[in-house]
Design an enzyme around this catalytic site. Structure first.
Site, PDB file in Angstrom:
ATOM      1  N   GLY A  78       0.816  -1.222   0.000  1.00  0.00           N
ATOM      2  CA  GLY A  78       0.000   0.000   0.000  1.00  0.00           C
ATOM      3  C   GLY A  78       0.846   1.266   0.000  1.00  0.00           C
ATOM      4  O   GLY A  78       0.377   2.328   0.398  1.00  0.00           O
ATOM      5  N   HIS A 138      12.414   0.700   0.653  1.00  0.00           N
ATOM      6  CA  HIS A 138      12.012  -0.666   1.025  1.00  0.00           C
ATOM      7  C   HIS A 138      13.055  -1.275   1.983  1.00  0.00           C
ATOM      8  O   HIS A 138      12.971  -2.454   2.326  1.00  0.00           O
ATOM      9  CB  HIS A 138      11.914  -1.567  -0.210  1.00  0.00           C
ATOM     10  N   TYR A 228      -1.875  -2.086   6.436  1.00  0.00           N
ATOM     11  CA  TYR A 228      -2.812  -1.703   5.360  1.00  0.00           C
ATOM     12  C   TYR A 228      -4.245  -1.943   5.833  1.00  0.00           C
ATOM     13  O   TYR A 228      -5.138  -1.134   5.582  1.00  0.00           O
ATOM     14  CB  TYR A 228      -2.489  -2.571   4.136  1.00  0.00           C
TER      15      TYR A 228
HETATM   16  P1  A3P Z   1      -3.780  -4.911  -4.900  1.00  0.00           P
HETATM   17  O1  A3P Z   1      -2.781  -5.431  -5.866  1.00  0.00           O
HETATM   18  O2  A3P Z   1      -4.173  -5.925  -3.865  1.00  0.00           O
HETATM   19  O3  A3P Z   1      -4.957  -4.298  -5.546  1.00  0.00           O
HETATM   20  P2  A3P Z   1       2.156  -0.696  -3.387  1.00  0.00           P
HETATM   21  O4  A3P Z   1       1.633   0.683  -3.530  1.00  0.00           O
HETATM   22  O5  A3P Z   1       2.963  -0.913  -2.145  1.00  0.00           O
HETATM   23  O6  A3P Z   1       2.825  -1.139  -4.637  1.00  0.00           O
HETATM   24  O7  A3P Z   1       0.885  -1.618  -3.160  1.00  0.00           O
HETATM   25  C1  A3P Z   1      -0.052  -1.765  -4.186  1.00  0.00           C
HETATM   26  C2  A3P Z   1      -1.362  -2.211  -3.602  1.00  0.00           C
HETATM   27  O8  A3P Z   1      -2.017  -1.095  -2.981  1.00  0.00           O
HETATM   28  C3  A3P Z   1      -2.298  -2.717  -4.681  1.00  0.00           C
HETATM   29  O9  A3P Z   1      -3.088  -3.736  -4.066  1.00  0.00           O
HETATM   30  C4  A3P Z   1      -3.108  -1.478  -4.985  1.00  0.00           C
HETATM   31  O10 A3P Z   1      -4.331  -1.735  -5.640  1.00  0.00           O
HETATM   32  C5  A3P Z   1      -3.293  -0.903  -3.600  1.00  0.00           C
HETATM   33  N1  A3P Z   1      -3.612   0.525  -3.611  1.00  0.00           N
HETATM   34  C6  A3P Z   1      -3.106   1.492  -4.405  1.00  0.00           C
HETATM   35  N2  A3P Z   1      -3.636   2.674  -4.130  1.00  0.00           N
HETATM   36  C7  A3P Z   1      -4.509   2.485  -3.123  1.00  0.00           C
HETATM   37  C8  A3P Z   1      -5.398   3.350  -2.403  1.00  0.00           C
HETATM   38  N3  A3P Z   1      -5.481   4.653  -2.675  1.00  0.00           N
HETATM   39  N4  A3P Z   1      -6.155   2.801  -1.421  1.00  0.00           N
HETATM   40  C9  A3P Z   1      -6.080   1.491  -1.139  1.00  0.00           C
HETATM   41  N5  A3P Z   1      -5.276   0.624  -1.791  1.00  0.00           N
HETATM   42  C10 A3P Z   1      -4.497   1.109  -2.774  1.00  0.00           C
END
Ligand code: A3P
Length: 334
Positions: A78, A138, A228
């Protein structure tokens, strides 16, 4: 000089951005590190080989400012959401919210991934950034340079993790969308096994999580630990907490005027996914990912659509065993 935070990309020359010049000073050292599936084991964590030189350079050359805010995350937990929230919270008084730069820049262009920036030899670009800077990594806590871990005066760190089962699904789907052949070489079952064995990218996930958890107990005013799932459950509460932690609490007037709710709405999955700026363009240099691939499905529990019950049980058991006795309660393990 302007005061920060400002979007990283707005302070940088686009043309220069496309020319990576990775540092080669550490090639010999990197070549001696254990190698598996394109990942190198550096200081007990498995890193994509191309990023390791950047991590070493950060450790040797980066100096944190006391005003810096570090977002530390396990990949696919997230990060994009956290970047949007922190950026919007910290810049909310610079201009009307309806004109906030988060609406015209991808969250990853607002808050830079410093590990990737150093890996392409562009670490110097952090220097002219006005304070306070928001930076993303990270890196596990133990890998952070001393200036970030210093107690006094000490930068603030916000850590975010997520149910490993949803994290692995998210990673699998994300890698599939990369332009890089190597990234596509991770079938789902293999990735699940790597998570359980602690050899997934940036793993072991439990050491990553536990290091920040312990530090958040030791220095709660400097290190904030979030999941998250708790962010999703009560985003308004978390946004207020973030404001307090960052030293820019929401005033009573802001609360009355619904500013907290507006920040939550602007940074919501639906809103960010729908913005034109997040539908076009890409991130990354060695491995490219489309801007839209950071907004897939959102939410909790997608693992149920992809993972066998047997694997889910195994992942839970591994994680439960590793965090036992730490006091850490992960919502999805109960
Ligand atoms: P999913 O693949 O389960 O949909 P990161 O940003 O660390 O790469 O993580 C990506 C994950 O966060 C993805 O999950 C994405 O859809 C979700 N994500 C991105 N923007 C978000 C938001 N504004 N609110 C909630 N989840 C979000």
């Amino acid at each position: 000089m302007a005061t920060g935070p400002i979007p990283f990309k707005s302070s940088n020359n686009e043309e220069e951005d496309v020319k990576p010049c990775p540092p080669h000073d550490y090639d010999e050292l990197v070549s001696t590190l254990p190698l598996q599936e394109g990942l190198r084991l550096y200081q007990n964590f498995w890193w994509p080989e191309s990023v390791v030189p950047g991590i070493i350079q950060i450790q040797q050359q980066f100096h944190a400012r006391p005003t810096d805010v570090f977002l530390a995350t396990f990949p696919k937990s997230g990060t994009t959401w956290l970047k949007a929230l922190i950026f919007t919270i910290m810049t909310r008084t610079q201009s009307p919210l309806a004109q906030n730069p988060i609406l015209s820049h991808h969250p990853h262009d607002c808050v830079i991934f410093m590990d990737g920036l150093f890996a392409i030899g562009h670490g110097h670009k952090l220097e002219p950034m006005p304070s306070p800077r928001i930076l993303h990594t990270h890196m596990a806590y133990s890998l952070l340079p001393a200036s970030v871990r210093d107690d006094d005066p000490g930068s603030r760190i916000i850590y975010l993790c997520r149910d490993p089962k949803d994290t692995v699904v998210s990673l699998w789907r994300f890698l599939e969308k990369s332009n890089h052949e190597k990234a596509k070489e991770f079938p789902f079952d293999k990735l699940c096994d790597m998570f359980c064995e602690g050899t997934s990218p940036i793993g072991p996930i439990w050491d990553h999580v536990l290091q920040y958890w312990r530090e958040s107990l030791r220095r709660p005013d400097k290190v904030l630990f979030l999941t998250y799932e708790e962010m999703l459950e009560n985003t308004v509460k978390i946004v207020k907490r973030l404001g307090e932690f960052l030293g820019c609490p929401f005033s009573e007037e802001e609360e009355r005027e619904g500013v907290v709710e507006e920040v939550v709405r602007i940074c919501s999955f639906e809103n960010l996914k729908g913005l034109e700026v997040n539908k076009v363009g890409s991130q990354g240099s060695f491995w490219k990912f489309s801007n839209s691939s950071y907004f897939r499905k959102g939410g909790v529990g997608d693992w149920k659509n992809h993972m066998s019950m047997e694997m889910a049980k195994k992942m839970d058991e591994v994680m439960r065993g590793k965090i036992k006795g730490s006091g850490l309660i992960l919502p999805t393990l109960n």
